[in-house]
Design a protein around this motif. Structure first.
Motif, short mmCIF file in Angstrom:
data_model
loop_
_atom_site.label_atom_id
_atom_site.label_comp_id
_atom_site.label_asym_id
_atom_site.label_seq_id
_atom_site.Cartn_x
_atom_site.Cartn_y
_atom_site.Cartn_z
N ARG A 39 10.73 47.58 -32.25
CA ARG A 39 9.28 47.84 -32.39
C ARG A 39 8.73 48.59 -31.18
O ARG A 39 7.94 49.52 -31.32
N ILE A 40 9.16 48.17 -29.99
CA ILE A 40 8.69 48.87 -28.79
C ILE A 40 9.14 50.33 -28.83
O ILE A 40 8.38 51.25 -28.50
N SER A 41 10.38 50.54 -29.29
CA SER A 41 10.94 51.89 -29.34
C SER A 41 10.14 52.81 -30.27
O SER A 41 9.83 53.95 -29.92
N ILE A 42 9.76 52.31 -31.45
CA ILE A 42 9.02 53.16 -32.41
C ILE A 42 7.60 53.43 -31.90
O ILE A 42 7.05 54.52 -32.09
N ILE A 43 7.00 52.45 -31.21
CA ILE A 43 5.67 52.67 -30.62
C ILE A 43 5.76 53.75 -29.54
O ILE A 43 4.92 54.64 -29.45
N GLU A 44 6.82 53.67 -28.73
CA GLU A 44 6.97 54.65 -27.65
C GLU A 44 7.26 56.05 -28.20
O GLU A 44 6.80 57.04 -27.65
N LYS A 45 8.00 56.12 -29.31
CA LYS A 45 8.25 57.42 -29.94
C LYS A 45 6.93 58.04 -30.40
O LYS A 45 6.71 59.25 -30.25
N ALA A 46 6.07 57.21 -31.00
CA ALA A 46 4.77 57.71 -31.46
C ALA A 46 3.94 58.20 -30.27
O ALA A 46 3.32 59.27 -30.32
N PHE A 47 3.95 57.43 -29.18
CA PHE A 47 3.19 57.84 -28.00
C PHE A 47 3.72 59.16 -27.45
O PHE A 47 2.95 60.08 -27.15
N ASP A 48 5.06 59.26 -27.34
CA ASP A 48 5.66 60.48 -26.78
C ASP A 48 5.32 61.70 -27.63
O ASP A 48 5.13 62.80 -27.09
N ILE A 53 -2.76 60.17 -23.51
CA ILE A 53 -3.15 60.99 -24.67
C ILE A 53 -4.62 61.36 -24.54
O ILE A 53 -5.48 60.50 -24.32
N THR A 54 -4.90 62.66 -24.66
CA THR A 54 -6.27 63.17 -24.62
C THR A 54 -6.48 64.11 -25.81
O THR A 54 -5.53 64.42 -26.54
N VAL A 55 -7.70 64.59 -25.97
CA VAL A 55 -8.00 65.55 -27.04
C VAL A 55 -7.11 66.78 -26.91
O VAL A 55 -6.61 67.33 -27.89
N ALA A 56 -6.86 67.22 -25.66
CA ALA A 56 -6.03 68.41 -25.43
C ALA A 56 -4.62 68.22 -25.98
O ALA A 56 -4.03 69.13 -26.58
N ASP A 57 -4.06 66.99 -25.82
CA ASP A 57 -2.73 66.69 -26.36
C ASP A 57 -2.75 66.78 -27.88
O ASP A 57 -1.86 67.36 -28.50
N GLY A 114 -11.98 58.48 -23.34
CA GLY A 114 -11.26 59.52 -24.06
C GLY A 114 -9.83 59.70 -23.59
O GLY A 114 -9.18 60.70 -23.89
N VAL A 115 -9.32 58.71 -22.85
CA VAL A 115 -7.94 58.76 -22.35
C VAL A 115 -7.23 57.48 -22.78
O VAL A 115 -7.76 56.38 -22.59
N VAL A 116 -6.04 57.62 -23.37
CA VAL A 116 -5.25 56.46 -23.78
C VAL A 116 -3.93 56.52 -23.03
O VAL A 116 -3.15 57.46 -23.20
N THR A 117 -3.67 55.51 -22.18
CA THR A 117 -2.41 55.49 -21.43
C THR A 117 -1.30 54.87 -22.29
O THR A 117 -1.57 54.26 -23.32
N ARG A 118 -0.06 55.03 -21.84
CA ARG A 118 1.08 54.47 -22.56
C ARG A 118 0.92 52.95 -22.70
O ARG A 118 1.13 52.40 -23.77
N GLU A 119 0.52 52.29 -21.60
CA GLU A 119 0.37 50.84 -21.61
C GLU A 119 -0.69 50.42 -22.64
O GLU A 119 -0.52 49.46 -23.38
N GLU A 120 -1.79 51.16 -22.68
CA GLU A 120 -2.88 50.84 -23.62
C GLU A 120 -2.44 51.05 -25.06
O GLU A 120 -2.78 50.26 -25.95
N PHE A 121 -1.67 52.10 -25.29
CA PHE A 121 -1.16 52.40 -26.63
C PHE A 121 -0.25 51.26 -27.11
O PHE A 121 -0.36 50.77 -28.23
N ILE A 122 0.64 50.80 -26.21
CA ILE A 122 1.55 49.69 -26.56
C ILE A 122 0.76 48.40 -26.77
O ILE A 122 1.02 47.65 -27.71
N ASN A 123 -0.23 48.14 -25.90
CA ASN A 123 -1.05 46.92 -26.04
C ASN A 123 -1.75 46.89 -27.40
O ASN A 123 -1.84 45.85 -28.06
N TYR A 124 -2.25 48.05 -27.81
CA TYR A 124 -2.96 48.15 -29.09
C TYR A 124 -2.01 47.80 -30.24
O TYR A 124 -2.31 46.95 -31.09
N TYR A 125 -0.85 48.44 -30.26
CA TYR A 125 0.08 48.23 -31.37
C TYR A 125 0.80 46.89 -31.29
O TYR A 125 1.32 46.41 -32.30
N ALA A 126 0.80 46.26 -30.11
CA ALA A 126 1.39 44.92 -30.00
C ALA A 126 0.61 43.94 -30.86
O ALA A 126 1.18 43.03 -31.48
N THR A 127 -0.71 44.10 -30.89
CA THR A 127 -1.53 43.21 -31.72
C THR A 127 -1.33 43.51 -33.20
O THR A 127 -1.21 42.60 -34.02
#
Length: 213
Positions: free
Chosen positions: A116-125, A135-139, A179-192
């Motif tokens: 699960r962590i791996s697929i979340i990290e793939k999505a983030f990457d 992740i920002t609007v520019a990304d 407007g900025v989402v860090t890797r840690e925040e992305f994982i925290n969100y999907y952990a729930t």
């Protein structure tokens, strides 16, 4: 990029957490705080991590008892002063009067297996087009085309509004939307979200469909 298929499960998790909190039984401090966050939905743990990020002025990734209390209070979690003090003490394992922010959030996050962590990290990457760890609007402009988005086609929303709306999924209820989402925040969100889905294959499919992995 849509999370509609997770909404129902997220709502069920919120209701379950509220029932568990109301049952009057004694609870481990970390478990109670996790339930409090769950009762806020997918942005509960995320909101707490953002509140802590704002307070970490010196970038030390540590929190004092006062900062910890302010973070918990700022996002409106219903805990008494003594409960907050007990929680802080249970995390301050070396008795230094500070807790490591990252270690605390990892403990607070519901456990996830490596797949699960791996697929979340793939999505983030994939979303983090320039590889700077956020992740920002520019990304998003580099990885996602809005041309097929119904609200773009109808003229209801501009490209910028659609991208900002996506990022707001991760900032709902946060005290400091930036407007900025860090890797840690992305994982925290999907952990729930993950905690509301029992089946690994379904979670994997949901992430792959949402992010076209």
């Amino acid at each position: 990029m849509h999370r509609e298929n997770a909404y129902t499960k997220e709502a069920a998790l919120k209701n379950l957490a509220r029932r568990e909190l109301a049952n009057g039984l004694d609870k481990d401090p970390i478990y109670k705080l996790r339930l409090q966050c769950f009762s806020r939905g997918a942005t509960g743990i995320l909101g707490l991590s953002r509140a802590f990020r704002v307070m970490d002025d010196d970038g030390s990734k540590t929190l004092s008892a006062e900062e910890f209390k302010k973070g918990v209070t700022d996002i409106g979690l219903e805990l008494s002063d003594s409960e907050i003090e007990d929680m802080f003490t249970s995390f301050d394992t070396d008795g230094s009067g500070n807790i490591n922010m990252t270690e605390f959030l990892v403990k607070l996050r519901p456990p996830m297996n490596n797949s699960r962590i791996s697929i979340i990290e793939k999505a983030f990457d994939k979303m983090d087009a320039n590889g700077d760890g956020q992740i920002t609007v520019a990304d998003l402009k580099n990885v996602y085309s809005v041309r097929d988005h119904p609200k773009y086609l109808s003229g209801e929303m501009t490209e910028a509004e659609i991208f900002t709306g996506f990022l707001k999924n991760f900032e709902e209820g946060a005290p400091n939307p930036d407007g900025v989402v860090t890797r840690e925040e992305f994982i925290n969100y999907y952990a729930t979200i993950s905690a509301s889905i029992d089946n690994d294959a379904y979670f994997d499919l949901m992430m792959r469909q949402a992010y076209k992995l």
